[in-house]
Design an enzyme around this catalytic site. Structure first.
Site, PDB file in Angstrom:
ATOM      1  N   ASP A  15      61.663 133.211  65.052  1.00 17.84           N
ATOM      2  CA  ASP A  15      61.314 133.102  66.451  1.00 17.84           C
ATOM      3  C   ASP A  15      59.951 133.805  66.591  1.00 17.84           C
ATOM      4  OD1 ASP A  15      61.687 133.035  69.332  1.00 17.84           O
ATOM      5  OD2 ASP A  15      62.129 135.166  69.172  1.00 17.84           O
TER       6      ASP A  15
HETATM    7  O1  LIG Z   1      61.037 133.778  71.874  1.00 15.87           O
HETATM    8  P1  LIG Z   1      60.318 132.474  71.686  1.00 15.87           P
HETATM    9  O2  LIG Z   1      61.187 131.329  71.325  1.00 15.87           O
HETATM   10  O3  LIG Z   1      59.111 132.622  70.832  1.00 15.87           O
HETATM   11  O4  LIG Z   1      59.902 132.020  73.140  1.00 15.87           O
HETATM   12  C1  LIG Z   1      58.852 132.466  73.883  1.00 15.87           C
HETATM   13  C2  LIG Z   1      58.994 132.051  75.316  1.00 15.87           C
HETATM   14  O5  LIG Z   1      59.946 132.876  75.917  1.00 15.87           O
HETATM   15  C3  LIG Z   1      60.201 132.652  77.261  1.00 15.87           C
HETATM   16  O6  LIG Z   1      60.879 133.742  77.742  1.00 15.87           O
HETATM   17  C4  LIG Z   1      58.963 132.582  78.088  1.00 15.87           C
HETATM   18  O7  LIG Z   1      59.266 131.963  79.288  1.00 15.87           O
HETATM   19  C5  LIG Z   1      57.894 131.790  77.473  1.00 15.87           C
HETATM   20  O8  LIG Z   1      56.775 131.974  78.253  1.00 15.87           O
HETATM   21  C6  LIG Z   1      57.692 132.213  76.057  1.00 15.87           C
HETATM   22  O9  LIG Z   1      56.671 131.484  75.496  1.00 15.87           O
END
Ligand SMILES: O=P(O)(O)OC[C@H]1O[C@@H](O)[C@H](O)[C@@H](O)[C@@H]1O
Length: 215
Positions: A15
């Site tokens: 992630d």
């Molecule tokens: O944790 P990840 O999957 O990298 O996701 C990031 C996303 O997480 C979300 O909480 C946000 O709304 C986004 O703006 C952000 O880009």
């Protein structure tokens, strides 16, 4: 040396927000500014249970059901620009990340990023940190129809890596992301960056603060 719990796996899928970078407070601050136009505020608890790890496109669709695809993307970019402007001067990798990526690469482990972020944020992070070359595949939210907690993004990353889901380990910090990875049939290492250690769910193979603990 890579931690024993991970050595039998063929691929690591990361992630991005909260894992590659410990940036969640900057997202919360950006949402506070962005959501004013909808007359809404956001608490940290609401963020963790309803927002973190999900795509901003799906959130905007809920706030403005009449918005079409173009408007959703324009509003997403508006919020993410606020976030990038706030976080740019703090951009730094989670402790131990580069050492861990280097060790995994040396051992021939395939690696991917699977993020709910839009492409501009993935570019900002991976190119800003100069770490894109470690990853065989980068999947962002514009490449899937359903965001986390749906398993689609992790299944797509595994498919592009050509590795079966059961041979992948996912590194996640968000509740929606952990659900997504588990629904894809993958084991999960939980990072307690955005949540406290005790707030991470059961059923993770490891709980770590950062990558120094496993490299
Ligand atoms: O944790 P990840 O999957 O990298 O996701 C990031 C996303 O997480 C979300 O909480 C946000 O709304 C986004 O703006 C952000 O880009």
């Amino acid at each position: 040396m890579i931690n024993k719990a991970l050595i039998n796996k063929q691929a690591f899928i990361f992630d991005m927000d909260g894992v590659i970078v410990d940036n969640i407070n900057f997202h919360i601050d950006a949402y506070k500014v962005f959501l004013k136009q909808f007359g809404k505020d956001i608490t940290t608890e609401y963020f963790q249970t309803h927002v973190n790890g999900r795509t901003i496109q799906e959130l905007i669709q809920e706030l403005k059901p009449e918005a079409g695809k173009e408007e959703i993307m324009a509003l997403s970019e508006e919020k993410e620009k606020i976030y990038r402007d706030l976080y740019a001067k703090h951009l730094s990798p989670t402790p131990g990340l580069e050492k861990f990526l280097g060790l995994a690469k040396e051992q021939g482990i395939k690696m991917a990023v699977a993020t709910s972020a839009i492409t501009a944020n993935a570019d900002f992070t991976l190119d800003g940190l100069g770490i894109r070359h470690y990853f065989d595949v980068v999947v962002d939210s514009t490449m899937v129809i359903k965001g986390k907690p749906d398993p689609q993004i992790y299944l797509k990353a595994a498919k592009l890596l050509n590795i079966s889901p059961s041979d992948c380990v996912v590194f996640e910090d968000a509740l929606a992301g952990i659900k997504s990875a588990k629904a894809a049939g993958m084991e999960v290492v939980g990072l307690y960056t955005s949540l406290k250690k005790e707030e991470l769910p059961e059923g993770l193979i490891l709980k770590i603060k950062n990558f120094e603990e496993i490299s």
